[in-house]
Design a protein around this motif. Sequence first.
Motif, mmCIF file in Angstrom:
data_model
loop_
_atom_site.group_PDB
_atom_site.id
_atom_site.type_symbol
_atom_site.label_atom_id
_atom_site.label_comp_id
_atom_site.label_asym_id
_atom_site.label_seq_id
_atom_site.Cartn_x
_atom_site.Cartn_y
_atom_site.Cartn_z
ATOM 1 N N THR A 4 18.187 -60.058 -88.011
ATOM 2 C CA THR A 4 18.313 -60.817 -87.412
ATOM 3 C C THR A 4 19.523 -60.598 -87.571
ATOM 4 O O THR A 4 19.993 -60.113 -87.770
ATOM 5 C CB THR A 4 17.286 -61.422 -87.054
ATOM 6 O OG1 THR A 4 17.513 -61.788 -85.819
ATOM 7 C CG2 THR A 4 16.219 -61.768 -87.650
ATOM 8 N N ILE A 5 20.202 -59.979 -88.480
ATOM 9 C CA ILE A 5 21.354 -59.582 -87.780
ATOM 10 C C ILE A 5 22.095 -60.819 -87.781
ATOM 11 O O ILE A 5 23.109 -60.919 -87.153
ATOM 12 C CB ILE A 5 21.081 -59.109 -86.262
ATOM 13 C CG1 ILE A 5 19.974 -58.305 -86.329
ATOM 14 C CG2 ILE A 5 22.343 -58.782 -85.749
ATOM 15 C CD1 ILE A 5 19.663 -57.736 -84.946
ATOM 16 N N ILE A 145 18.984 -55.584 -92.405
ATOM 17 C CA ILE A 145 19.980 -55.288 -91.455
ATOM 18 C C ILE A 145 21.551 -55.562 -91.857
ATOM 19 O O ILE A 145 22.111 -54.560 -91.359
ATOM 20 C CB ILE A 145 19.822 -56.019 -90.264
ATOM 21 C CG1 ILE A 145 18.105 -55.665 -89.784
ATOM 22 C CG2 ILE A 145 20.654 -55.962 -89.224
ATOM 23 C CD1 ILE A 145 17.420 -56.581 -88.642
ATOM 24 N N GLN A 146 21.755 -56.545 -92.331
ATOM 25 C CA GLN A 146 23.327 -56.585 -92.869
ATOM 26 C C GLN A 146 23.952 -55.473 -93.880
ATOM 27 O O GLN A 146 24.875 -55.017 -93.677
ATOM 28 C CB GLN A 146 23.553 -58.110 -93.373
ATOM 29 C CG GLN A 146 23.507 -59.178 -92.538
ATOM 30 C CD GLN A 146 23.531 -60.495 -92.958
ATOM 31 O OE1 GLN A 146 23.326 -60.824 -93.959
ATOM 32 N NE2 GLN A 146 23.839 -61.536 -92.114
ATOM 33 N N HIS A 147 22.840 -55.322 -94.699
ATOM 34 C CA HIS A 147 23.209 -54.067 -95.755
ATOM 35 C C HIS A 147 23.176 -52.803 -95.142
ATOM 36 O O HIS A 147 24.344 -52.204 -95.113
ATOM 37 C CB HIS A 147 21.948 -54.025 -96.699
ATOM 38 C CG HIS A 147 22.134 -52.745 -97.625
ATOM 39 N ND1 HIS A 147 23.257 -52.885 -98.695
ATOM 40 C CD2 HIS A 147 21.512 -51.651 -97.542
ATOM 41 C CE1 HIS A 147 23.017 -51.831 -99.252
ATOM 42 N NE2 HIS A 147 22.126 -50.914 -98.743
ATOM 43 N N TYR A 148 22.510 -52.547 -94.158
ATOM 44 C CA TYR A 148 22.653 -51.318 -93.349
ATOM 45 C C TYR A 148 23.815 -51.286 -92.415
ATOM 46 O O TYR A 148 24.524 -50.228 -92.404
ATOM 47 C CB TYR A 148 21.447 -51.027 -92.375
ATOM 48 C CG TYR A 148 21.333 -49.843 -91.518
ATOM 49 C CD1 TYR A 148 21.156 -48.539 -92.206
ATOM 50 C CD2 TYR A 148 21.725 -49.806 -90.448
ATOM 51 C CE1 TYR A 148 21.585 -47.429 -91.405
ATOM 52 C CE2 TYR A 148 21.815 -48.732 -89.446
ATOM 53 C CZ TYR A 148 21.849 -47.494 -89.894
ATOM 54 O OH TYR A 148 22.042 -46.583 -89.197
ATOM 55 N N LEU A 149 24.074 -52.342 -91.631
ATOM 56 C CA LEU A 149 25.205 -52.365 -91.009
ATOM 57 C C LEU A 149 26.443 -52.208 -91.658
ATOM 58 O O LEU A 149 27.652 -51.718 -91.177
ATOM 59 C CB LEU A 149 25.226 -53.759 -90.167
ATOM 60 C CG LEU A 149 24.118 -53.794 -89.114
ATOM 61 C CD1 LEU A 149 24.334 -54.974 -88.319
ATOM 62 C CD2 LEU A 149 24.369 -52.474 -87.792
ATOM 63 N N ALA A 150 26.682 -52.769 -92.938
ATOM 64 C CA ALA A 150 27.733 -52.614 -93.522
ATOM 65 C C ALA A 150 27.944 -51.209 -94.035
ATOM 66 O O ALA A 150 29.125 -50.602 -93.883
ATOM 67 C CB ALA A 150 27.667 -53.516 -94.976
ATOM 68 N N VAL A 151 26.871 -50.508 -94.385
ATOM 69 C CA VAL A 151 27.148 -48.946 -94.707
ATOM 70 C C VAL A 151 27.427 -48.242 -93.279
ATOM 71 O O VAL A 151 28.073 -47.444 -93.193
ATOM 72 C CB VAL A 151 25.583 -48.418 -95.181
ATOM 73 C CG1 VAL A 151 25.677 -46.625 -95.356
ATOM 74 C CG2 VAL A 151 25.465 -49.064 -96.588
ATOM 75 N N ILE A 161 30.032 -56.687 -84.423
ATOM 76 C CA ILE A 161 28.804 -56.523 -84.099
ATOM 77 C C ILE A 161 27.977 -57.607 -83.528
ATOM 78 O O ILE A 161 27.521 -58.375 -84.536
ATOM 79 C CB ILE A 161 27.874 -55.535 -84.948
ATOM 80 C CG1 ILE A 161 28.615 -54.255 -85.516
ATOM 81 C CG2 ILE A 161 26.548 -55.202 -84.599
ATOM 82 C CD1 ILE A 161 28.253 -53.298 -86.343
ATOM 83 N N LEU A 162 27.395 -57.844 -82.386
ATOM 84 C CA LEU A 162 26.662 -58.962 -81.930
ATOM 85 C C LEU A 162 25.237 -58.850 -82.144
ATOM 86 O O LEU A 162 24.724 -57.879 -81.862
ATOM 87 C CB LEU A 162 27.324 -59.590 -80.650
ATOM 88 C CG LEU A 162 28.726 -59.762 -80.340
ATOM 89 C CD1 LEU A 162 29.162 -59.880 -78.808
ATOM 90 C CD2 LEU A 162 29.280 -60.930 -81.252
ATOM 91 N N SER A 163 24.634 -59.936 -82.105
ATOM 92 C CA SER A 163 23.136 -59.762 -81.624
ATOM 93 C C SER A 163 23.085 -60.615 -80.561
ATOM 94 O O SER A 163 23.326 -61.467 -80.123
ATOM 95 C CB SER A 163 22.174 -60.491 -82.992
ATOM 96 O OG SER A 163 22.716 -62.049 -82.935
ATOM 97 N N LYS A 164 22.195 -59.780 -79.820
ATOM 98 C CA LYS A 164 21.649 -60.205 -78.284
ATOM 99 C C LYS A 164 20.254 -60.387 -78.377
ATOM 100 O O LYS A 164 19.428 -59.632 -78.623
ATOM 101 C CB LYS A 164 22.064 -59.060 -77.417
ATOM 102 C CG LYS A 164 21.976 -59.232 -75.856
ATOM 103 C CD LYS A 164 22.299 -58.328 -74.993
ATOM 104 C CE LYS A 164 22.210 -58.906 -73.423
ATOM 105 N NZ LYS A 164 20.723 -59.187 -73.072
ATOM 106 N N ALA A 165 19.834 -61.676 -78.236
ATOM 107 C CA ALA A 165 18.422 -62.268 -78.129
ATOM 108 C C ALA A 165 18.455 -63.180 -76.583
ATOM 109 O O ALA A 165 19.040 -64.108 -76.794
ATOM 110 C CB ALA A 165 18.173 -62.955 -79.320
ATOM 111 N N GLY A 166 17.388 -62.931 -76.003
ATOM 112 C CA GLY A 166 17.333 -63.571 -74.667
ATOM 113 C C GLY A 166 18.472 -63.481 -74.019
ATOM 114 O O GLY A 166 19.304 -62.681 -73.569
ATOM 115 N N ASP A 167 18.952 -64.764 -73.673
ATOM 116 C CA ASP A 167 20.207 -64.959 -72.828
ATOM 117 C C ASP A 167 21.588 -65.688 -73.443
ATOM 118 O O ASP A 167 22.322 -66.040 -72.850
ATOM 119 C CB ASP A 167 19.971 -65.657 -71.512
ATOM 120 C CG ASP A 167 19.540 -66.922 -71.775
ATOM 121 O OD1 ASP A 167 19.564 -67.492 -72.936
ATOM 122 O OD2 ASP A 167 19.371 -67.658 -70.694
ATOM 123 N N ASN A 168 21.494 -65.327 -74.802
ATOM 124 C CA ASN A 168 22.693 -65.922 -75.658
ATOM 125 C C ASN A 168 23.821 -64.994 -75.342
ATOM 126 O O ASN A 168 24.907 -65.470 -75.629
ATOM 127 C CB ASN A 168 22.352 -65.754 -77.142
ATOM 128 C CG ASN A 168 22.348 -64.558 -77.639
ATOM 129 O OD1 ASN A 168 21.764 -63.526 -77.177
ATOM 130 N ND2 ASN A 168 22.718 -64.316 -78.815
#
Length: 199
Positions: A4-5, A145-151, A161-168
């Motif tokens: 989730t990010i 996810i946060q660990h992977y994105l840090a690497v 890096i944004l999370s896009k969910a629905g129409d946010n």
Amino acid sequence: MKKTISSVAVVALMTLFVASCNKQAPKVDEKPAAVSNASDGMKIAYIEVDSIMSQYKFCKEYSLILEKKSQNIQNTINSKGRSLQNAVAKFQQDIQNNKYTQQQAEAVQAGLQKQDADLRELQQRLGSEFQTETEKFNKALRDSIQHYLAVYNKDKKYSLILSKAGDNILYADKAYDITNEVIAGLNKAYKPAKTEKKK
């Protein structure tokens, strides 16, 4: 219970067990275009949360676990509820047929009330356990996810890096979309837990 990010993604995770799991998995060699904002030097990307939920192996496996647990809880509550309803119906019929003295009827009624209270307590306890399990999954998913994105971001050097969910996010250029690359990396790094044999 079916259905989730970043903090936004934690909310999206609550719909985990209704996410579709049969979308095509991304290929590891897919690379998004690196896009930067020339005016301020920011490099921005986004990830589709729905795709993470449906294509990340960890999500797919855990959604099945949660779905099965949810169904087991529902089956248990329904079964005990039906037994109680049958007992109440029989009690009412026996009362109409004068099968009990007043003292016996009161004792049976007290027993049925206790069964009802026990069922409500069981429903509350199982619901609470399920919520705890879901929260544990949400945290594990967010952390992975946060660990992977840090690497991942050590080389990519995105400012955001944004999370896009629905129409946010109301509009996003697909050139900023790094979803497939991130999912491929997450799946490559994912090591499924060995199935435990309980009791």
